[in-house]
Design a protein around this motif. Sequence first.
Motif, short mmCIF file in Angstrom:
data_model
loop_
_atom_site.label_atom_id
_atom_site.label_comp_id
_atom_site.label_asym_id
_atom_site.label_seq_id
_atom_site.Cartn_x
_atom_site.Cartn_y
_atom_site.Cartn_z
N VAL A 196 -148.88 1.11 121.97
CA VAL A 196 -148.34 0.90 123.32
C VAL A 196 -148.39 2.18 124.15
O VAL A 196 -148.70 2.16 125.35
N ALA A 197 -148.10 3.32 123.52
CA ALA A 197 -148.08 4.60 124.25
C ALA A 197 -149.45 4.96 124.81
O ALA A 197 -149.55 5.74 125.76
N ALA A 198 -150.51 4.40 124.23
CA ALA A 198 -151.87 4.73 124.68
C ALA A 198 -152.46 3.71 125.63
O ALA A 198 -153.51 3.95 126.23
N HIS A 199 -151.82 2.56 125.78
CA HIS A 199 -152.43 1.46 126.52
C HIS A 199 -152.80 1.82 127.95
O HIS A 199 -153.84 1.39 128.47
N ALA A 200 -151.96 2.60 128.62
CA ALA A 200 -152.25 2.95 130.01
C ALA A 200 -153.52 3.79 130.13
O ALA A 200 -154.21 3.73 131.15
N LEU A 201 -153.84 4.55 129.08
CA LEU A 201 -155.01 5.42 129.11
C LEU A 201 -156.29 4.71 128.71
O LEU A 201 -157.37 5.10 129.13
N ILE A 202 -156.18 3.66 127.88
CA ILE A 202 -157.39 3.05 127.32
C ILE A 202 -157.53 1.57 127.67
O ILE A 202 -158.28 0.86 127.03
N LYS A 203 -156.83 1.15 128.73
CA LYS A 203 -156.95 -0.26 129.07
C LYS A 203 -158.36 -0.63 129.53
O LYS A 203 -158.72 -1.80 129.55
#
Length: 496
Positions: A117-124
């Motif tokens: 979840v913490a990475a979703h904004a970066l790798i969407k």
Amino acid sequence: MKKKSLLLALLGMLCVAVPCVAKDWLVMANTADARTLDPVRGSDNVSANVQLQMFDNLVYLNKEGKVEPMLAESWERPDAKTYVFHIRHGVKFHTGDECTAEDVKFTLDRAMGPEGVAAHALIKGLDKVEVVDPYTVKLTLKQPESPFIFALGESWAGIVSKKAVEAGIHPATPIGTGPFKFVKWVKGDRVEMERFDDYWGDKPQYKYLTIRAIPETSSRTIELESGGVDIIYRVHHTDLRRIEENPKLKLLRSPSFYTEYMGINCEKKPLDDVRVRKAISLAIDTIGMQKVVWRGIGYAPAAPLPKGFPFSDDEIPPHVQNVEEAKKLLAEAGVKDLHLELWTSDTKERIDASTIVQNMLAEVGITVDIKVMEYGTFLEGLLSGKHDLFMNGWGNNLPDPEYSFGRTFHSKGIGGNNYSRFRNEEFDAVMDKGLVAVDDAERAVAYKRAQEILIDQVPAVWWSVGETIVGTRADVENFDIGPRGMSRLWKARFTD
């Protein structure tokens, strides 16, 4: 006795030929304890600084914001939506297993799943990851996204062992390919690591590394003075001279990209009127406020992007306070006796800045109540949209506007990082254009216009850009200080 004397003489000769290592244990003190040792589960700098010592990414972002090879020795971009990475042969995990393309795919797939979840904004924008052969992996994006490679240099993308995770070993015992392997985590106090002698890259000079959590600034300085630690992060302005004047210590300063701003909720009346937001901005002396709060550390920025950041605009004039113009704009908007609430986390500098804002806005007839909250509660509260004004900041860890104000003010960020709840069709359009453009000149035009819109529409007032300030013992050399607040500690060396 003769044999013993001969042995001592030989050891002395070796120390002349090869400089003896003064210490075999480096101790670093940070402001807090890590939240997690699993890269995919956290995004804070404190955790990332620990993870960086144990995990390698495909690429590394150096202090100039340039992409360097790490696990990937090379890569190419055959088209605007595709990256192909070639992984180094013979790289070992701390378990002794070889790192292959399967581990890379497993790591990135895991980040796209519920654990990441913490990475979703970066790798969407990442669509799929494919293994081409044991040392080649192909990443396909949903659309062209020029800055995507920077996201691969963030902490979430530390490559984990597929075998270790599936066996339940990781994250209880973090398994990476980095220069240090995990030994022990005493939560709230310290993380202990040991040199990984099979590391593929430059090996640490010393054998053991401990990262301690010492939240109180003066306590970190005292520990440095006493020799209890070798390096301390985030030296407070009250301790600068104390460290500088101590011959046993060194003070290191480096420009930072960390930007502080006061956000304005653009959905709430009368703050939805740009004249009111401009009046608030004009009422504040950002340059004076920054000097008072930070006392010689950093500067007050003229624009959303700090100096030296990719696509920053040096032609934007500095912010100027104009109390009379502020009063005039409020009168034009038909606003008087305005009462607002200013939210802030419990950081001393933000509380101090909030008090200064309170006094400055009072001069134009705006009454401000300050609400101080614990950081987690503060962030949760901002998601509700019930605030008027708020003190916040961003680290600008990834050197691209998309990952700084793009995620903070694009309308797609409402309900996420867009706490100002700012909506502007032209801003969204130029940010979308900059995201997919491959040519830097085209991107520069887009981001210049984006900054002009933000300054004109005032979803925030930018008031400080900081510095990375570190204290070390005098015998520490080659410390990798940079603007991101994270360092490759294995590069440090002790003098004789």
